[in-house]
Design an enzyme around this catalytic site. Sequence first.
Site, PDB file in Angstrom:
ATOM      1  N   ALA A 453     -20.654  57.482  85.510  1.00  0.00           N
ATOM      2  CA  ALA A 453     -21.026  57.012  84.178  1.00  0.00           C
ATOM      3  C   ALA A 453     -20.242  57.766  83.124  1.00  0.00           C
ATOM      4  CB  ALA A 453     -22.529  57.194  83.949  1.00  0.00           C
ATOM      5  N   SER A 454     -20.075  57.148  81.976  1.00  0.00           N
ATOM      6  CA  SER A 454     -19.287  57.702  80.890  1.00  0.00           C
ATOM      7  C   SER A 454     -17.930  58.154  81.422  1.00  0.00           C
ATOM      8  CB  SER A 454     -20.040  58.824  80.175  1.00  0.00           C
ATOM      9  OG  SER A 454     -21.034  58.273  79.332  1.00  0.00           O
ATOM     10  N   GLY A 455     -17.651  59.445  81.470  1.00  0.00           N
ATOM     11  CA  GLY A 455     -16.355  59.900  81.958  1.00  0.00           C
ATOM     12  C   GLY A 455     -16.074  59.478  83.387  1.00  0.00           C
TER      13      GLY A 455
END
Length: 671
Positions: A453-455
């Site tokens: 998730a995200s990065g």
Amino acid sequence: MARLLVLRAAPYRHSSHLCAATLVFSPSQHRRFASFPSSPPSAARRILPSPLRVPIRALESSPGPTKEEQEPSPAAGEAQEPPPPAASAFEVEELGWGTQLAVKLRMLVAPPWQRVRKGSVLNMKLRGEVSDQLKTRFSSGLSLPQICENFVKAAYDPRISGIYLHIEPLRCGWAKVDEIRRHIVDFKKSGKFVVGYMPVCGEKEYYLACACGELYAPPSAYVALFGLTVQQTFLRGVLEKVGVEPEIQRIGKYKSAGDQLARKSMSNEVREMLATLLDNIYGNWLDTISSTHGKKKEEIEEFINSGVYQVARLKEEGWITDLLYDDEVMAMLKERVGQKDKKSLRMVDYGKYSRVSKRTLGLQGGGEQIAIIRASGSITRTHSPSSVPSSGIIAEQLIEKIRTVRESEKYKAVILRIDSPGGDALASDLMWREIRLLANSKPVVASMSDVAASGGYYMAMAAPVIVAEKLTLTGSIGVVTGKFCLQKLYERIDFNKEILSKGRYAELNAADQRPLRPDEAELFEKSAQNAYALFRDKAAMSRSMSVDQMETVAQGRVWSGQDAFSRGLIDSVGGLSQALAIAKQKANIPKDKKIQLVEVSKPSPTLPEILSGIGDSLLGVDRAVKGMLQDMSSLSGVQARMDGILFENLGDMSRENQLFLLIKDILNYFD
């Protein structure tokens, strides 16, 4: 009983970053998502063209419609029917007589650490943390790739009669549990027995254990089958009491990171997101258990809702085979394998069997090579002197591996295995660029583990094909930025801070002794909006969506793998074997042709790792203490770690800013 532990916070002075909330489902499982600042505007203008997307199998099985072949195709963000369960393609093949002879000869000359007595039982104790990285013999904890490889080796090893699994509370996500469970089911196809022993029974432990052919528990086993919960805690009231005022900008209505600091209760959007994730996990649990027992889903739910805490009830309902102590199970297995002597059951443990070479068993694969690059943990840009192999993803090292693989002609395809909540934005973008370059030279498939998730998703979306487990936590395309106003705290402790500055906004990140001015607050918000737009637009380009389509699935929302599939954020549902099958297909390697899966860089023990392992064994060093030491040893860049949202910019800290560390320690104490 399932629970969720949510968030510690620490001071932060950077302008903006992306991160996601902690979501921890089931006993002691906790995962955190990424946080990173926006990429430079020039990065958005110099992006590479999208590598060609080709139709692939959407499930870990044989023939079926591909994602591109499904009609009609709903708009991105519109929910579709969830994909059916992935079907395993594992088959135990009969080795040729030549290979069998070579295997016997290799066993005769094998080094002592690879020798196993005929008729042995492989004993693996599955408990605690399960890493997605390979482990050295000095590392503590379990390694998912080594667990899975042990199942495959044991299926072919003529010296192994069966497997005896000790299953205790696990600290990993549901995606890893699904991968292990799939290997248990596959191993049973060898005709050998797999017996489970479960002294502590929670939802996650039973989900894994019920895949065994037989399952035993001691008469005094702890049982807590009550259902699953998700919890979120809030620190705003605590911060107010100590005189700390968080100033948070959250872009994305589902972006819960920052809520723990800025709010005193859960927002409606976050409540909706967490409820959906909980429904996915609990629904999958009920479906799997009902299928295992051949009962209706409603019957299983009714049994759980009765409050199951007595192990005797599990036996009465046929959920376990019998109530036996460990020594009784081993005596039974000793008789089953035909061991006549008075000695203990011949067993080989997880650690020793992990050192048995696949080549010894004739499982070394064929001539074609596919590289696997593993990326696990929080993302940082550079290596620090105290970093150890298990400390996370160090961008400069991973980029070096990616370039080596790209320049090598021996690798026909690449699998990028990701288990990361994200981290440093610049590091994420640099790796994204290198993965795109790699994908332009040879097939690349991203395989997600527990969380990307995200990065972590930033990295994955650089690959033309993304594969995730149905309960992988992914997405979280959103932005949160924040700083603390410590004016009241400073007044309370009679602390004074004065700043001389040049430039209208020079004090934007430096002035924590006063609130933001209106013009500073406006710039603060614009910075966050810009960071979100860059992230969202790059995600849209990478996934071949319009910006409007991506907006419907972004907004900081965390998705399960099965929901991400139906919304176009991933391409296929399955594990590493599914990713490997797709990589072979894209590299034009015949389906039946054996290949050699090459770990690009196997870990080698370092002195800190060896000492860490010794400390675990001799002193029982608490993991929280080691985590704190690791945090303090990598004081550079914007960080987001698994143990909480870390709002910090720890580069070149002055002495007065040591106060921030004191506040962090106080908040961590109450967490």
